[in-house]
Each structure stands twice: as C-alpha cells, then as structure tokens.
Write a protein that holds these residues in place. Sequence first.
Motif, PDB file in Angstrom:
ATOM      1  N   ASN A 292       0.844  -1.186   0.000  1.00 31.86           N
ATOM      2  CA  ASN A 292       0.000   0.000   0.000  1.00 31.86           C
ATOM      3  C   ASN A 292       0.883   1.241   0.000  1.00 31.86           C
ATOM      4  O   ASN A 292       2.114   1.152  -0.016  1.00 31.86           O
ATOM      5  CB  ASN A 292      -0.963  -0.011   1.197  1.00 31.86           C
ATOM      6  CG  ASN A 292      -0.240  -0.185   2.520  1.00 31.86           C
ATOM      7  OD1 ASN A 292       0.864   0.315   2.715  1.00 31.86           O
ATOM      8  ND2 ASN A 292      -0.870  -0.901   3.445  1.00 31.86           N
TER       9      ASN A 292
ATOM     10  N   ARG B 188     -13.069   1.320  11.124  1.00 33.63           N
ATOM     11  CA  ARG B 188     -12.881   1.888   9.789  1.00 33.63           C
ATOM     12  C   ARG B 188     -11.600   1.338   9.143  1.00 33.63           C
ATOM     13  O   ARG B 188     -11.588   0.977   7.966  1.00 33.63           O
ATOM     14  CB  ARG B 188     -12.825   3.410   9.873  1.00 33.63           C
ATOM     15  CG  ARG B 188     -12.710   4.095   8.507  1.00 33.63           C
ATOM     16  CD  ARG B 188     -12.869   5.601   8.618  1.00 33.63           C
ATOM     17  NE  ARG B 188     -11.889   6.198   9.508  1.00 33.63           N
ATOM     18  CZ  ARG B 188     -12.170   6.702  10.697  1.00 33.63           C
ATOM     19  NH1 ARG B 188     -13.410   6.658  11.174  1.00 33.63           N
ATOM     20  NH2 ARG B 188     -11.216   7.245  11.440  1.00 33.63           N
TER      21      ARG B 188
ATOM     22  N   LYS C 159     -12.178  -2.289   7.964  1.00 34.16           N
ATOM     23  CA  LYS C 159     -13.001  -2.358   6.760  1.00 34.16           C
ATOM     24  C   LYS C 159     -12.214  -1.901   5.529  1.00 34.16           C
ATOM     25  O   LYS C 159     -12.291  -2.520   4.456  1.00 34.16           O
ATOM     26  CB  LYS C 159     -14.247  -1.495   6.928  1.00 34.16           C
ATOM     27  CG  LYS C 159     -15.200  -1.967   8.016  1.00 34.16           C
ATOM     28  CD  LYS C 159     -15.775  -3.350   7.721  1.00 34.16           C
ATOM     29  CE  LYS C 159     -16.793  -3.767   8.763  1.00 34.16           C
ATOM     30  NZ  LYS C 159     -17.282  -5.165   8.564  1.00 34.16           N
ATOM     31  N   GLU C 160     -11.456  -0.820   5.659  1.00 35.24           N
ATOM     32  CA  GLU C 160     -10.658  -0.326   4.531  1.00 35.24           C
ATOM     33  C   GLU C 160      -9.553  -1.304   4.162  1.00 35.24           C
ATOM     34  O   GLU C 160      -9.262  -1.506   2.974  1.00 35.24           O
ATOM     35  CB  GLU C 160     -10.071   1.041   4.879  1.00 35.24           C
ATOM     36  CG  GLU C 160     -11.127   2.148   4.954  1.00 35.24           C
ATOM     37  CD  GLU C 160     -10.560   3.479   5.408  1.00 35.24           C
ATOM     38  OE1 GLU C 160      -9.343   3.520   5.761  1.00 35.24           O
ATOM     39  OE2 GLU C 160     -11.308   4.470   5.416  1.00 35.24           O
TER      40      GLU C 160
ATOM     41  N   GLU D 243      -9.671  -4.550   4.545  1.00 39.15           N
ATOM     42  CA  GLU D 243     -10.316  -5.668   3.850  1.00 39.15           C
ATOM     43  C   GLU D 243     -10.640  -5.306   2.401  1.00 39.15           C
ATOM     44  O   GLU D 243     -10.429  -6.118   1.486  1.00 39.15           O
ATOM     45  CB  GLU D 243     -11.591  -6.065   4.583  1.00 39.15           C
ATOM     46  CG  GLU D 243     -12.316  -7.251   3.950  1.00 39.15           C
ATOM     47  CD  GLU D 243     -13.522  -7.689   4.734  1.00 39.15           C
ATOM     48  OE1 GLU D 243     -14.144  -8.706   4.360  1.00 39.15           O
ATOM     49  OE2 GLU D 243     -13.875  -7.020   5.738  1.00 39.15           O
ATOM     50  N   GLN D 244     -11.115  -4.112   2.170  1.00 40.47           N
ATOM     51  CA  GLN D 244     -11.436  -3.685   0.806  1.00 40.47           C
ATOM     52  C   GLN D 244     -10.194  -3.620  -0.065  1.00 40.47           C
ATOM     53  O   GLN D 244     -10.227  -3.988  -1.248  1.00 40.47           O
ATOM     54  CB  GLN D 244     -12.124  -2.325   0.846  1.00 40.47           C
ATOM     55  CG  GLN D 244     -13.532  -2.359   1.422  1.00 40.47           C
ATOM     56  CD  GLN D 244     -14.124  -0.977   1.594  1.00 40.47           C
ATOM     57  OE1 GLN D 244     -13.496   0.024   1.283  1.00 40.47           O
ATOM     58  NE2 GLN D 244     -15.349  -0.912   2.116  1.00 40.47           N
ATOM     59  N   GLU D 245      -9.076  -3.169   0.518  1.00 38.45           N
ATOM     60  CA  GLU D 245      -7.850  -2.996  -0.265  1.00 38.45           C
ATOM     61  C   GLU D 245      -7.113  -4.299  -0.506  1.00 38.45           C
ATOM     62  O   GLU D 245      -6.547  -4.512  -1.586  1.00 38.45           O
ATOM     63  CB  GLU D 245      -6.919  -1.998   0.436  1.00 38.45           C
ATOM     64  CG  GLU D 245      -5.674  -1.662  -0.360  1.00 38.45           C
ATOM     65  CD  GLU D 245      -4.846  -0.556   0.272  1.00 38.45           C
ATOM     66  OE1 GLU D 245      -3.821  -0.173  -0.327  1.00 38.45           O
ATOM     67  OE2 GLU D 245      -5.218  -0.065   1.361  1.00 38.45           O
ATOM     68  N   HIS D 246      -7.127  -5.196   0.476  1.00 40.14           N
ATOM     69  CA  HIS D 246      -6.278  -6.395   0.390  1.00 40.14           C
ATOM     70  C   HIS D 246      -7.049  -7.710   0.386  1.00 40.14           C
ATOM     71  O   HIS D 246      -6.439  -8.781   0.288  1.00 40.14           O
ATOM     72  CB  HIS D 246      -5.280  -6.403   1.555  1.00 40.14           C
ATOM     73  CG  HIS D 246      -4.390  -5.201   1.608  1.00 40.14           C
ATOM     74  ND1 HIS D 246      -3.430  -4.947   0.648  1.00 40.14           N
ATOM     75  CD2 HIS D 246      -4.339  -4.175   2.499  1.00 40.14           C
ATOM     76  CE1 HIS D 246      -2.802  -3.818   0.951  1.00 40.14           C
ATOM     77  NE2 HIS D 246      -3.339  -3.322   2.067  1.00 40.14           N
ATOM     78  N   GLN D 247      -8.366  -7.641   0.498  1.00 38.17           N
ATOM     79  CA  GLN D 247      -9.207  -8.844   0.548  1.00 38.17           C
ATOM     80  C   GLN D 247      -8.797  -9.781   1.683  1.00 38.17           C
ATOM     81  O   GLN D 247      -8.776 -11.003   1.545  1.00 38.17           O
ATOM     82  CB  GLN D 247      -9.185  -9.594  -0.801  1.00 38.17           C
ATOM     83  CG  GLN D 247      -9.889  -8.887  -1.934  1.00 38.17           C
ATOM     84  CD  GLN D 247      -9.113  -7.674  -2.442  1.00 38.17           C
ATOM     85  OE1 GLN D 247      -7.947  -7.809  -2.827  1.00 38.17           O
ATOM     86  NE2 GLN D 247      -9.723  -6.511  -2.447  1.00 38.17           N
TER      87      GLN D 247
ATOM     88  N   THR E 260      -9.827 -10.255   5.722  1.00 40.26           N
ATOM     89  CA  THR E 260     -10.658  -9.844   6.847  1.00 40.26           C
ATOM     90  C   THR E 260      -9.859  -9.957   8.140  1.00 40.26           C
ATOM     91  O   THR E 260      -9.204 -10.971   8.384  1.00 40.26           O
ATOM     92  CB  THR E 260     -11.920 -10.723   6.941  1.00 40.26           C
ATOM     93  OG1 THR E 260     -12.618 -10.677   5.693  1.00 40.26           O
ATOM     94  CG2 THR E 260     -12.844 -10.219   8.044  1.00 40.26           C
TER      95      THR E 260
END
Length: 306
Positions: free
Chosen positions: A15, A248, A251-252, A254-258, A260
């Motif tokens: 990232n 937050r 959640k972010e 998880e969205q960026e790296h798949q 959880t």
Amino acid sequence: MSSLFLPPFTQHIENEISRRAGVELSVLRLDIMHPLVNGNKWFKLKYNLLEAKHQNLRTLLTFGGAYSNHIFATASAGNLFGFRTIGVIRGEERLPLNPTLSFAKQQGMQLVYLNRETYRQKHTRELQEDLKQRFGDVFIIPEGGSNLNGVRGCTEIVKDAGTFNTICVACGTGTTLAGIALSLNQGQRVIGFPVLKKGEFLAQDIENLLRNYLGSGLPVPNNSPAPWELVCDYHFGGYAKVNNELLRFAKEFEQEHQITLDYTYTSKMFYAVMDLTQKGMFSKGDRLLLIHTGGLQGNIGMEKRL
C-alpha cells in the motif's frame, strides 16, 4: 490430526504507506487453515489434545470469557476429534447466549459459569481439584492454551521465515510470541502487540514461558530465543474494546487487500504496524511478516454489541 488442516500461506501486501517507507509487508494466513479451528488457536491446542489422548483422558476442560476464541476453538476441536468438552466461563450466564457460546454449546460443550472472583483462582490447585472432583477425570487446558504444550505448538507457526527480519503478532497471553521466538533464526526478531490495557505485565509471563520451556526437555528449534519486544500502545481501550477508527481501518484494509481482520487481535496489530511504519519505526528494506491469528468468529458477536 494435522491432515485435516490446510497449510497456511504467505500473502504479500502493498500500500501507499509501505511503498513510501520502503518496507515489505507480508501476512501469514493462519486464518484459512480450517473453517472452525484455525489461527494460532489450533497450534496451542494441538499438543494438548495429543497429551490428553496419551493420558487416556476423553474430557477437556478449559477456561475463557464469553467471547473467547479459545472456547470456540476448543469446542470445535473436541467435537472434531471425539473429546467431551467443558468450558468454564468467566461471569454469570446471560441469555440468550451470544454467538460464541451458542456455537460452543452446539458443538457439545458443557458450559459452567464462575463469578469473576472465583474465576481469578482458575490457576490454583484448589480450584482445579474442585473441578476434577465435580467433573471426574478431565484434562485441564489453561485459558488461551497458555502452557508448555501451547508454546510447543506455536514453535511450528513460522516454519520458514525466509528473509523476513521482523515477525509481528498480537498478544493476549504471550504464548504465541514465546513459541515463535523459539523458532526463529539469527538476525530475526519478534514484536508483540498486547491487545489489553497495561500489557507490559506480559513481558514477565513470556520470560517465564521461555525459561520453563527451555528447561522442560521439549523440542527446541533453536538453542536460544530470538530477540523480542512488546509495543503496548495499541490496545484501543483494552481487551475486546474497539472504536470507530479501528473499525474503519479494518473495513478499509479488507477492501484494499481482501483480508478480513478480527477486531480483538489482528486489526489492532495491523493498525499498529501501519502506524509505526508511517512514523519511521522500520528501516527501508525491512521485511515484516504479520501473523494473522484467525478469530474471525468474534467479529459477529462484537458487531452486535456495537
């Protein structure tokens, strides 16, 4: 036993923060090993189950809070491998049962409740003898699997650390950190991130685990533990405490790296690593391995409480 589990794999992540710092980040995915018994919990249970079997004991008794990943995993493992299980739960019974305890009961675990004052005596011989008189021949596993069998299992978590120079792991009891420290090679270190308030006390617990393990005659991957340290500033208010900032972040991420993250352990450790990377704690060229210790089941109960 191990044939039922998928081998964990290492996933590289990248990232903006890691790119700017010149730091390489990878995640050891213990969370994918088994749908119910995964993460570091399996490693801490493995040799306890084998010893119980060796002693011809078919009932496991262990301890935990109402949202304990360890209770969840012990109930699952007991059902999977044919053990009767008893969970001694801190505090009074609250109905309806939360998702963790409801699942444990579905797996056949008998739930027993102790008030908090009595629960604090869980390590004493007196209370354990009382429990044995009440429930018969039981194999007692301490809370969190924090014993030498647990340490032995955790020496197998990082089987090949490759060229990683720093291993990062969330800490509840310090058992996982102790096992990892015993398994690393020269030039590698472990950083533990306690997830509870005033986690500095874990340093002594870890020292005791390492000293006792080295004197136990159990297999030691290396002659001396790798250097280790604790960073105690990322507990977010205490054990199982979260805030909107942490949610937050999870959640972010998880969205960026798949991937959880669980709110109690790994999200706090991952948040800490990203924050410290941004603040320059790690040097350019450092290679970090972050241990995903599973525990995703706890998110369900926590989200219902928020």
